[in-house]
Design a protein around this motif. Sequence first.
Motif, PDB file in Angstrom:
ATOM      1  N   THR A   4       0.689  -1.127  -0.001  1.00  0.00           N
ATOM      2  CA  THR A   4      -0.072  -0.062   0.047  1.00  0.00           C
ATOM      3  C   THR A   4       1.033   1.172  -0.066  1.00  0.00           C
ATOM      4  O   THR A   4       2.011   1.286   0.266  1.00  0.00           O
ATOM      5  CB  THR A   4      -0.812   0.306   1.034  1.00  0.00           C
ATOM      6  OG1 THR A   4      -0.257   0.275   2.328  1.00  0.00           O
ATOM      7  CG2 THR A   4      -1.715  -1.302   1.347  1.00  0.00           C
ATOM      8  N   VAL A   5       0.377   2.403  -0.443  1.00  0.00           N
ATOM      9  CA  VAL A   5       0.983   3.760  -0.208  1.00  0.00           C
ATOM     10  C   VAL A   5       1.555   4.031   1.062  1.00  0.00           C
ATOM     11  O   VAL A   5       2.708   4.309   1.432  1.00  0.00           O
ATOM     12  CB  VAL A   5      -0.010   4.815  -0.909  1.00  0.00           C
ATOM     13  CG1 VAL A   5       0.622   6.270  -0.507  1.00  0.00           C
ATOM     14  CG2 VAL A   5      -0.040   4.307  -2.396  1.00  0.00           C
ATOM     15  N   PRO A   6       0.460   3.946   2.115  1.00  0.00           N
ATOM     16  CA  PRO A   6       1.226   4.184   3.480  1.00  0.00           C
ATOM     17  C   PRO A   6       2.243   3.381   3.706  1.00  0.00           C
ATOM     18  O   PRO A   6       3.174   3.550   4.636  1.00  0.00           O
ATOM     19  CB  PRO A   6       0.001   3.881   4.342  1.00  0.00           C
ATOM     20  CG  PRO A   6      -1.420   4.133   3.534  1.00  0.00           C
ATOM     21  CD  PRO A   6      -0.910   3.651   2.042  1.00  0.00           C
ATOM     22  N   ASN A  25       5.909   4.423   5.224  1.00  0.00           N
ATOM     23  CA  ASN A  25       6.467   3.905   6.407  1.00  0.00           C
ATOM     24  C   ASN A  25       7.813   3.599   6.155  1.00  0.00           C
ATOM     25  O   ASN A  25       8.770   3.431   7.003  1.00  0.00           O
ATOM     26  CB  ASN A  25       5.517   2.855   6.864  1.00  0.00           C
ATOM     27  CG  ASN A  25       6.155   2.551   8.350  1.00  0.00           C
ATOM     28  OD1 ASN A  25       6.265   3.343   9.255  1.00  0.00           O
ATOM     29  ND2 ASN A  25       6.375   1.169   8.281  1.00  0.00           N
ATOM     30  N   LEU A  26       8.179   2.712   5.187  1.00  0.00           N
ATOM     31  CA  LEU A  26       9.342   1.867   5.020  1.00  0.00           C
ATOM     32  C   LEU A  26      10.449   2.966   4.667  1.00  0.00           C
ATOM     33  O   LEU A  26      11.479   2.866   5.195  1.00  0.00           O
ATOM     34  CB  LEU A  26       9.211   0.788   3.709  1.00  0.00           C
ATOM     35  CG  LEU A  26       8.398  -0.298   3.931  1.00  0.00           C
ATOM     36  CD1 LEU A  26       8.428  -1.117   2.739  1.00  0.00           C
ATOM     37  CD2 LEU A  26       8.933  -1.136   5.295  1.00  0.00           C
ATOM     38  N   ASN A  77      10.274  -6.209   3.972  1.00  0.00           N
ATOM     39  CA  ASN A  77       8.937  -6.855   3.730  1.00  0.00           C
ATOM     40  C   ASN A  77       7.914  -5.419   3.760  1.00  0.00           C
ATOM     41  O   ASN A  77       8.510  -4.460   3.615  1.00  0.00           O
ATOM     42  CB  ASN A  77       8.740  -8.006   4.587  1.00  0.00           C
ATOM     43  CG  ASN A  77       8.593  -7.535   6.065  1.00  0.00           C
ATOM     44  OD1 ASN A  77       8.407  -6.289   6.356  1.00  0.00           O
ATOM     45  ND2 ASN A  77       9.062  -8.321   6.976  1.00  0.00           N
ATOM     46  N   SER A  78       7.017  -5.906   3.490  1.00  0.00           N
ATOM     47  CA  SER A  78       5.905  -4.798   3.607  1.00  0.00           C
ATOM     48  C   SER A  78       5.763  -3.772   4.786  1.00  0.00           C
ATOM     49  O   SER A  78       5.474  -2.705   4.707  1.00  0.00           O
ATOM     50  CB  SER A  78       4.545  -5.166   3.293  1.00  0.00           C
ATOM     51  OG  SER A  78       4.086  -6.013   4.230  1.00  0.00           O
ATOM     52  N   THR A  79       6.441  -4.122   6.132  1.00  0.00           N
ATOM     53  CA  THR A  79       6.111  -3.567   6.878  1.00  0.00           C
ATOM     54  C   THR A  79       7.686  -3.131   8.005  1.00  0.00           C
ATOM     55  O   THR A  79       7.447  -2.484   8.639  1.00  0.00           O
ATOM     56  CB  THR A  79       5.426  -4.486   8.218  1.00  0.00           C
ATOM     57  OG1 THR A  79       5.986  -5.629   8.429  1.00  0.00           O
ATOM     58  CG2 THR A  79       3.997  -4.650   7.419  1.00  0.00           C
ATOM     59  N   ASP A  80       8.598  -3.912   7.417  1.00  0.00           N
ATOM     60  CA  ASP A  80       9.874  -3.611   8.089  1.00  0.00           C
ATOM     61  C   ASP A  80      11.099  -3.814   7.450  1.00  0.00           C
ATOM     62  O   ASP A  80      11.021  -4.602   6.328  1.00  0.00           O
ATOM     63  CB  ASP A  80       9.886  -4.699   9.347  1.00  0.00           C
ATOM     64  CG  ASP A  80      10.493  -3.974  10.694  1.00  0.00           C
ATOM     65  OD1 ASP A  80      11.295  -2.972  10.529  1.00  0.00           O
ATOM     66  OD2 ASP A  80      10.723  -4.635  11.706  1.00  0.00           O
TER      67      ASP A  80
END
Length: 269
Positions: free
Chosen positions: A139-141, A145-146, A170-173
């Motif tokens: 996602t854009v957010p 965040n990354l 990955n997508s979050t970290d």
Amino acid sequence: MDVQDDKVMQKRQILKFDLKKMDEQVKEVSDDIAVEFALTIKVNGEEFATMICTPTHLKELVIGFLASEGLIRFKEDIEDINIDINTGFAFIELKNKSIKASEFNEKRFVGSCCGKSRQFYFQNDVKTAKTINSKMSITVPQCLNLMSLLEGQSKHFKKTGGVHQGALCNSTDIVIFQSDIGRHNVLDKIYGQWLFKKMTLQDKCIVFSGRISSEVLLKVAKIGVGLIISKSAPTNLALDLADDLGITVIGFVRGSKLNVYTHPERIIT
């Protein structure tokens, strides 16, 4: 072994001007300066390349560079690696003794600024750059965040402002983080570290601080990642290659904004 932080940054006395401060417009201060280190790679006794780099994670840098250039496919292809910080040499012995560095390229100088080294990336690109079939979506957010996580990582950048940063995420970290004075060196370090870990790349992306040039895009393709997120701009050749190789390019990731240039199907809206 890698050198300590005091060899990555050097102190230098400078004059600092600030015309907004009426009482003290100039003062002498101690500033942190990024170090350039020359590392010459010898493969099976032959001199292969001299790289200008930040002297950290040199083993990962060398292994990633050799993989990117097509001399090796796996870290197990290396019989022995010895890096001499004092002399600035990396001695590599491959298990395949028939490989001659001179057959891949003549001795080369790979600079920290990528613009004049493009010719060094075309000889073996056909064999090593992959068409990507990544199943990652983001996602854009999550992209924003990354980038925020990347900008919070490098103490060397915070102190010197003179290094590039990159991460396999990955997508979050962040999974792997590296920094270097050279954009392409950052990606080689990530590649080399990944060869030690050997995790799946299907759900991974590269988050990057520098301009996305054709060299950078090809490095991403050689690693096998299908999405690159950068704070900076892409070039037209990089986008042409990304179209052909199936790579999603996201640039100008700043604040709440970003641009998607190629393969937008991976972006969840």
